[in-house]
Design an enzyme around this catalytic site. Structure first.
Site, PDB file in Angstrom:
ATOM      1  N   GLN A 169     -20.305  13.175  20.174  1.00  0.00           N
ATOM      2  CA  GLN A 169     -20.421  13.349  21.624  1.00  0.00           C
ATOM      3  C   GLN A 169     -21.519  14.356  21.950  1.00  0.00           C
ATOM      4  OE1 GLN A 169     -18.671  11.257  23.287  1.00  0.00           O
ATOM      5  NE2 GLN A 169     -19.394  11.880  25.293  1.00  0.00           N
ATOM      6  N   GLU A 210      -4.785   8.584   0.073  1.00  0.00           N
ATOM      7  CA  GLU A 210      -3.833   9.595  -0.433  1.00  0.00           C
ATOM      8  C   GLU A 210      -2.583   9.682   0.438  1.00  0.00           C
ATOM      9  OE1 GLU A 210      -3.948  11.230  -3.257  1.00  0.00           O
ATOM     10  OE2 GLU A 210      -5.995  10.734  -3.868  1.00  0.00           O
ATOM     11  N   GLY A 239       0.848  -1.186   0.000  1.00  0.00           N
ATOM     12  CA  GLY A 239       0.000   0.000   0.000  1.00  0.00           C
ATOM     13  C   GLY A 239       0.881   1.232   0.000  1.00  0.00           C
TER      14      GLY A 239
HETATM   15  C1  LIG Z   1     -11.979   3.858   1.365  1.00  0.00           C
HETATM   16  C2  LIG Z   1     -10.675   3.629   0.668  1.00  0.00           C
HETATM   17  C3  LIG Z   1     -10.553   3.942  -0.676  1.00  0.00           C
HETATM   18  C4  LIG Z   1      -9.353   3.686  -1.342  1.00  0.00           C
HETATM   19  N1  LIG Z   1      -9.276   3.961  -2.699  1.00  0.00           N
HETATM   20  C5  LIG Z   1      -8.152   3.629  -3.375  1.00  0.00           C
HETATM   21  C6  LIG Z   1      -8.090   3.787  -4.801  1.00  0.00           C
HETATM   22  O1  LIG Z   1      -9.032   4.264  -5.440  1.00  0.00           O
HETATM   23  N2  LIG Z   1      -6.961   3.397  -5.442  1.00  0.00           N
HETATM   24  C7  LIG Z   1      -5.884   2.877  -4.784  1.00  0.00           C
HETATM   25  O2  LIG Z   1      -4.903   2.544  -5.416  1.00  0.00           O
HETATM   26  N3  LIG Z   1      -5.917   2.703  -3.430  1.00  0.00           N
HETATM   27  C8  LIG Z   1      -7.015   3.073  -2.710  1.00  0.00           C
HETATM   28  N4  LIG Z   1      -7.069   2.889  -1.350  1.00  0.00           N
HETATM   29  C9  LIG Z   1      -5.926   2.305  -0.660  1.00  0.00           C
HETATM   30  C10 LIG Z   1      -5.093   3.335   0.096  1.00  0.00           C
HETATM   31  O3  LIG Z   1      -4.422   4.176  -0.803  1.00  0.00           O
HETATM   32  C11 LIG Z   1      -4.137   2.521   0.993  1.00  0.00           C
HETATM   33  O4  LIG Z   1      -4.938   1.956   2.009  1.00  0.00           O
HETATM   34  C12 LIG Z   1      -3.045   3.371   1.594  1.00  0.00           C
HETATM   35  O5  LIG Z   1      -2.113   3.733   0.612  1.00  0.00           O
HETATM   36  C13 LIG Z   1      -2.286   2.622   2.715  1.00  0.00           C
HETATM   37  O6  LIG Z   1      -1.892   1.364   2.311  1.00  0.00           O
HETATM   38  P1  LIG Z   1      -2.237   0.075   3.226  1.00  0.00           P
HETATM   39  O7  LIG Z   1      -3.660   0.167   3.613  1.00  0.00           O
HETATM   40  O8  LIG Z   1      -1.772  -1.117   2.474  1.00  0.00           O
HETATM   41  O9  LIG Z   1      -1.372   0.272   4.529  1.00  0.00           O
HETATM   42  P2  LIG Z   1       0.135  -0.208   4.774  1.00  0.00           P
HETATM   43  O10 LIG Z   1       1.031   0.410   3.765  1.00  0.00           O
HETATM   44  O11 LIG Z   1       0.144  -1.679   4.925  1.00  0.00           O
HETATM   45  O12 LIG Z   1       0.418   0.452   6.182  1.00  0.00           O
HETATM   46  C14 LIG Z   1      -0.099  -0.123   7.403  1.00  0.00           C
HETATM   47  C15 LIG Z   1       0.213   0.844   8.531  1.00  0.00           C
HETATM   48  O13 LIG Z   1       1.634   1.009   8.646  1.00  0.00           O
HETATM   49  C16 LIG Z   1       1.963   2.376   8.557  1.00  0.00           C
HETATM   50  N5  LIG Z   1       3.250   2.558   7.887  1.00  0.00           N
HETATM   51  C17 LIG Z   1       3.599   2.144   6.647  1.00  0.00           C
HETATM   52  N6  LIG Z   1       4.862   2.528   6.355  1.00  0.00           N
HETATM   53  C18 LIG Z   1       5.299   3.211   7.440  1.00  0.00           C
HETATM   54  C19 LIG Z   1       6.522   3.863   7.754  1.00  0.00           C
HETATM   55  N7  LIG Z   1       7.526   3.933   6.897  1.00  0.00           N
HETATM   56  N8  LIG Z   1       6.614   4.455   8.972  1.00  0.00           N
HETATM   57  C20 LIG Z   1       5.584   4.431   9.852  1.00  0.00           C
HETATM   58  N9  LIG Z   1       4.418   3.832   9.601  1.00  0.00           N
HETATM   59  C21 LIG Z   1       4.270   3.227   8.419  1.00  0.00           C
HETATM   60  C22 LIG Z   1       0.823   3.017   7.775  1.00  0.00           C
HETATM   61  O14 LIG Z   1       0.755   4.399   8.008  1.00  0.00           O
HETATM   62  C23 LIG Z   1      -0.361   2.245   8.301  1.00  0.00           C
HETATM   63  O15 LIG Z   1      -0.749   2.799   9.528  1.00  0.00           O
HETATM   64  C24 LIG Z   1      -8.242   3.157  -0.646  1.00  0.00           C
HETATM   65  C25 LIG Z   1      -8.363   2.879   0.729  1.00  0.00           C
HETATM   66  C26 LIG Z   1      -9.556   3.115   1.378  1.00  0.00           C
HETATM   67  C27 LIG Z   1      -9.656   2.786   2.836  1.00  0.00           C
END
Ligand SMILES: Cc1cc2nc3c(=O)[nH]c(=O)nc-3n(C[C@H](O)[C@H](O)[C@H](O)COP(=O)(O)OP(=O)(O)OC[C@H]3O[C@@H](n4cnc5c(N)ncnc54)[C@H](O)[C@@H]3O)c2cc1C
Length: 385
Positions: free
Chosen positions: A337, A364, A131
């Protein structure tokens, strides 16, 4: 510095406000409950020119300045974050990438059509195993004769079942990291492309989100966006625009929480007086107000920077995204709340604001990543080039 909106900006805001109140507000709860994309509303928004954003008129856009555009997105988000997101699609990653890297045919057939509401495009970047770390993607692409073959999966893709095409990314060679990524436009009806919508999502329910699967999806070379191996540049080209839009949505949502809280605090009588007269409730209202105003100033400044032709404003965009989405969730929690048990009711919007606000902190670029970026710029570890 001029903090007043000009006539054009006020007119655009009023147009969006009127449309949002008359045509969106009566249906928001229903779309949210049924997890149904508001296709009819988005089409009507397109007829009014509300999807064209900052895309130049020669490509079918509305040719707005960024401040006007942000004001419009914010206004819509006071009512519905999904329609606000539709308004920002052409100016966000999917549109801005095509504008910057696409061919004339891409601009005509995809971007122009999207501005007019004739077709809808979505961005498919996130994968089950990657992600935040976009360059670690596992979806592959290889040349096969005179076309490309894509295999892999994307996940959490918004507007899945209502999009006509996807701007997506795949790697030629995982061992080459970011230097092997390619960007493609893939029409939704391409053989081998399938999707699965996730049901019963917690928030942003009207926007169908789910998984996109590529099995030997054949794409002609003219659907490559930008150069082979330079796809990460395409993916990162619109970071400021994407963060501006999500921030404007967050400010709109937070303002709506504040407006609802003020209204309710004046009406709800407990212990013989309106709850607005209790100091603890006043403190919540005051904090929400300061939070919304500061976030709005950051949003307008980011928009203003873009209007000055500043292309790279990563640190400011990160600060704007972080602050606006943090205060949006805080405002939503406080609004719940203030509403007490009534925040649980589907008839009132604050419960939905609460469910939606959480995910603005994740899309984003998560807020952890924004914090890292802000600090890296502050420490001189990164610079805009
Ligand atoms: C409602 C919704 C709509 C979406 N729409 C789209 C879309 O249209 N197209 C698309 O491509 N994606 C989409 N997404 C995906 C979104 O872009 C990803 O969820 C986001 O980029 C984070 O990736 P992940 O969920 O895999 O989290 P991960 O990358 O697995 O991260 C997990 C946690 O670890 C933390 N973390 C990661 N790296 C670090 C670091 N270096 N230091 C500290 N903390 C870190 C993150 O902040 C997070 O808290 C959508 C998500 C949602 C919820």
């Amino acid at each position: 510095m001029d903090f007043a909106l000009n006539d054009q900006q006020r007119m655009y805001r009023d147009l969006v406000r009127d449309f949002a109140r008359r045509e969106v507000a009566p249906h928001v709860a229903e779309y949210d409950r049924e997890e149904r994309y508001p296709t009819e509303i988005v089409k009507h928004a397109a007829e009014l020119g509300l999807l064209g954003g900052v895309v130049p008129e020669e490509y079918g856009g509305a040719g707005l300045d960024y401040v006007t555009y942000a004001v419009g997105v914010e206004e819509m988000a006071k009512v519905c974050t999904t329609v606000a997101s539709a308004m920002s699609r052409t100016s966000g990653l999917v549109g801005a990438a095509i504008l910057q890297f696409g061919s004339d045919a891409h601009k005509r057939d995809y971007l122009g059509a999207m501005c007019r509401g004739e077709s809808l495009g979505a961005t498919a970047v996130t994968e089950p195993q990657s992600g935040s770390d976009v360059a670690a993607m596992e979806t592959t692409v290889r040349r096969d004769g005179d076309s490309y073959l894509i295999n892999g999966s994307k996940i959490w893709i918004s507007n899945l079942d209502c999009s006509d095409w996807f701007l997506t990314f795949a790697t030629l060679d995982r061992s080459m990291g970011k230097d092997a990524i390619c960007a493609f436009i893939v029409p939704a009806d391409t053989p081998g492309l399938s999707f699965r919508v996730f049901k019963n999502k917690v928030g942003i329910r009207a926007s169908s989100t789910g998984e996109l699967h590529f099995e030997d999806v054949r794409v002609p070379p003219e659907n490559l966006v930008g150069e082979e191996g330079k796809g990460l540049r395409v993916a990162l080209s619109a970071v400021e625009n994407g963060r501006l839009a999500v921030s404007a949505r967050a400010v709109g949502l937070a303002q709506a929480c504040l407006d609802e809280s003020i209204r309710y605090a004046r009406e709800r009588v407990v212990f013989g007086q309106p709850i607005g007269e209790f100091q603890l409730i006043k403190a919540k209202i005051a904090e929400m107000m300061v939070d919304v105003e500061t976030a709005r100033l950051l949003v307008y400044r980011l928009a203003w920077l873009r209007d000055q032709g500043v292309r790279r404003a990563r640190q400011h965009a990160a600060m704007t995204k972080l602050h606006s989405t943090e205060i949006a969730l805080k405002a939503a929690i406080e609004a719940c709340q203030i509403f007490g048990a009534y925040s649980c009711s589907e008839d009132l919007p604050v419960g939905r604001f609460f469910r939606d606000a959480k995910f603005l902190q994740i899309v984003e670029g998560t807020n952890e990543l924004q914090r890292l970026l802000i600090a890296d710029y502050a420490l001189g570890y990164r610079q805009d080039r």
